[in-house]
Design a protein around this motif. Structure first.
Motif, mmCIF file in Angstrom:
data_model
loop_
_atom_site.group_PDB
_atom_site.id
_atom_site.type_symbol
_atom_site.label_atom_id
_atom_site.label_comp_id
_atom_site.label_asym_id
_atom_site.label_seq_id
_atom_site.Cartn_x
_atom_site.Cartn_y
_atom_site.Cartn_z
ATOM 1 N N CYS A 104 0.868 -1.180 0.000
ATOM 2 C CA CYS A 104 0.000 0.000 0.000
ATOM 3 C C CYS A 104 0.901 1.224 0.000
ATOM 4 N N SER A 149 -3.259 -4.033 0.179
ATOM 5 C CA SER A 149 -4.325 -3.524 1.054
ATOM 6 C C SER A 149 -4.851 -2.175 0.590
ATOM 7 N N LYS A 179 -12.384 -5.089 1.953
ATOM 8 C CA LYS A 179 -11.865 -4.203 2.993
ATOM 9 C C LYS A 179 -12.818 -3.026 3.138
ATOM 10 N N PHE A 188 -4.179 1.672 14.158
ATOM 11 C CA PHE A 188 -3.168 1.371 13.125
ATOM 12 C C PHE A 188 -2.669 2.651 12.470
ATOM 13 N N ARG A 189 -3.596 3.557 12.195
ATOM 14 C CA ARG A 189 -3.187 4.783 11.493
ATOM 15 C C ARG A 189 -2.267 5.624 12.368
ATOM 16 N N ARG A 201 -11.264 7.404 3.151
ATOM 17 C CA ARG A 201 -10.900 6.386 2.161
ATOM 18 C C ARG A 201 -12.124 5.796 1.461
ATOM 19 N N GLN A 205 -12.381 2.238 -0.286
ATOM 20 C CA GLN A 205 -12.763 1.183 0.655
ATOM 21 C C GLN A 205 -14.291 1.069 0.708
ATOM 22 N N LYS A 232 -11.862 -7.873 6.020
ATOM 23 C CA LYS A 232 -11.287 -6.984 7.023
ATOM 24 C C LYS A 232 -12.205 -5.808 7.276
ATOM 25 N N SER A 258 -6.539 -3.422 14.332
ATOM 26 C CA SER A 258 -5.998 -2.681 15.477
ATOM 27 C C SER A 258 -7.071 -2.200 16.458
ATOM 28 N N TYR A 297 -2.903 -9.178 16.169
ATOM 29 C CA TYR A 297 -1.883 -8.688 17.109
ATOM 30 C C TYR A 297 -1.885 -9.517 18.394
HETATM 31 C C1 PBG Z 1 -3.145 0.283 4.772
HETATM 32 C C2 PBG Z 1 -3.650 -0.604 5.850
HETATM 33 C C3 PBG Z 1 -4.518 -0.307 6.909
HETATM 34 C C4 PBG Z 1 -4.576 -1.446 7.707
HETATM 35 C C5 PBG Z 1 -3.787 -2.411 7.091
HETATM 36 N N1 PBG Z 1 -3.240 -1.877 5.938
HETATM 37 C C6 PBG Z 1 -5.183 0.957 7.310
HETATM 38 C C7 PBG Z 1 -6.115 1.650 6.424
HETATM 39 O O1 PBG Z 1 -6.579 1.155 5.396
HETATM 40 O O2 PBG Z 1 -6.397 2.796 6.771
HETATM 41 C C8 PBG Z 1 -5.336 -1.578 8.993
HETATM 42 C C9 PBG Z 1 -4.839 -2.618 9.930
HETATM 43 C C10 PBG Z 1 -5.313 -2.476 11.322
HETATM 44 O O3 PBG Z 1 -6.148 -1.605 11.668
HETATM 45 O O4 PBG Z 1 -4.839 -3.257 12.150
HETATM 46 N N2 PBG Z 1 -4.019 0.646 3.791
#
Ligand code: PBG
Length: 308
Positions: A104, A149, A179, A188-189, A201, A205, A232, A258, A297
């Motif tokens: 990504c 991703s 996703k 995560f961010r 997004r 998404q 996801k 996350s 995790y």
């Molecule tokens: C990157 C990506 C994301 C996650 C994995 N790859 C974040 C997003 O799309 O904003 C999220 C993983 C997580 O929350 O554990 N695009």
């Protein structure tokens, strides 16, 4: 008796542990919104990879924070970036551990979107060319599985073609096929410093309300050559997992993301829940819903619990 008639088994072999690598040496900094998860320099990532393999976990997924960001995210295919260096160092010292590379651009672009911009929109087709470079660079570093991703349309076919052209026919693609645009990615961010600097997004998404669209996304990725398909986030989407499992004849992965992790950790740290019980129950439910593979995790804790 309950063990004898148990229908669903959670196994260490099902789990993938995600890590975050950074530049520098001897760095191990806890991520504030993800207790017991760390920003690791490559040397420490290698040490952790050894422990992961010793626990019997089959795979690790590598995310990275780059040393520089730009308009197109060129750090994402820089062989000197932490991700590429971590992949080759781990492959060298723990060859039996499968390495999943996350493809990504959002960690690498200065605007935080997952592709190249054209005005306020991501340019889907221009982005495909960049994703090809990222996938090939990770395969060249030693990744066994490429996991896009970004959610651009057509990226599985584009990545498959680029891998094959560069003699990486044996590298598999695990596609984040389904996703959703989700609030559960918040921690995560923060961990990956990848929040979009404007907008959201939702251009790329999915809407959390849609399940027919999920089947369409999966069918497209399967037709384009995906080897494993992913749903996801996990917990709020187990109905989607069940539908995808029923309609597709490929391994299905779920990403226990996350935000799901952070909620459990926060409650556990407050003494409000029994962490071990809740985690094992949640992950078992993901398998019961139809997942073959769980990215989590919690994977190290789960391996420790199951190995006892
Ligand atoms: C990157 C990506 C994301 C996650 C994995 N790859 C974040 C997003 O799309 O904003 C999220 C993983 C997580 O929350 O554990 N695009």
């Amino acid at each position: 008796m309950r063990a004898l008639v148990r229908e669903t088994m959670l196994d260490v072999q099902d789990l993938i542990y995600p890590i975050f690598v950074v530049a520098g040496e001897n760095i191990r900094e806890e991520i504030s919104s993800m207790p017991n998860c760390y920003h690791l320099s490559v040397d420490n990532a290698v040490e952790l990879a050894k422990k992961i393999a010793d626990l019997g976990l089959p795979a690790i997924e590598i995310f990275g924070l780059p040393e520089y960001k730009d308009e197109i995210g060129s750090g994402a295919w820089d062989m000197k970036s932490p991700v590429q260096r971590a992949i080759s160092a781990i492959k060298k010292s723990v060859p039996e551990l499968l390495i999943v590379g996350d493809v990504c651009l959002c960690q690498y672009t200065n605007h935080g979107h997952c592709g190249k911009l054209c005005g306020n929109y991501v340019d889907n087709d221009e982005t495909l060319k960049l994703l090809q470079k990222v996938a090939v660079s990770q395969a060249a570093a030693g990744a066994d599985i490429i996991a896009p991703s970004d959610m651009m349309d057509g990226r599985v076919a584009a990545i498959r073609a680029a891998l094959d052209e560069n003699n990486f026919a044996n590298v598999a693609i695990m596609s984040y096929a389904v996703k959703y645009a989700s609030g559960f990615y918040g921690p995560f961010r923060e961990a990956a410093d990848s929040a979009p600097q404007f907008g959201d997004r939702k251009q790329y998404q999915m809407d959390c309300a849609n399940i027919r669209e999920a089947l369409k996304e999966v069918a497209l990725d399967v037709a384009e050559g995906a080897d494993i398909i992913m749903v996801k986030p996990a917990l709020a989407y187990l109905d989607v997992v069940t539908r995808v499992r029923a309609e597709m004849n490929l391994p299905v992965a779920v990403y226990n993301v996350s935000g799901e992790y952070a909620m459990v950790k926060a409650a556990a740290l407050n003494g409000w829940i029994d962490e071990r019980r809740i985690v094992l129950e949640s992950l078992t439910s993901m398998k019961r819903a139809g997942a073959d593979i769980i990215i989590s995790y919690h994977a190290i804790d789960v391996a420790n619990w199951l190995n006892k």
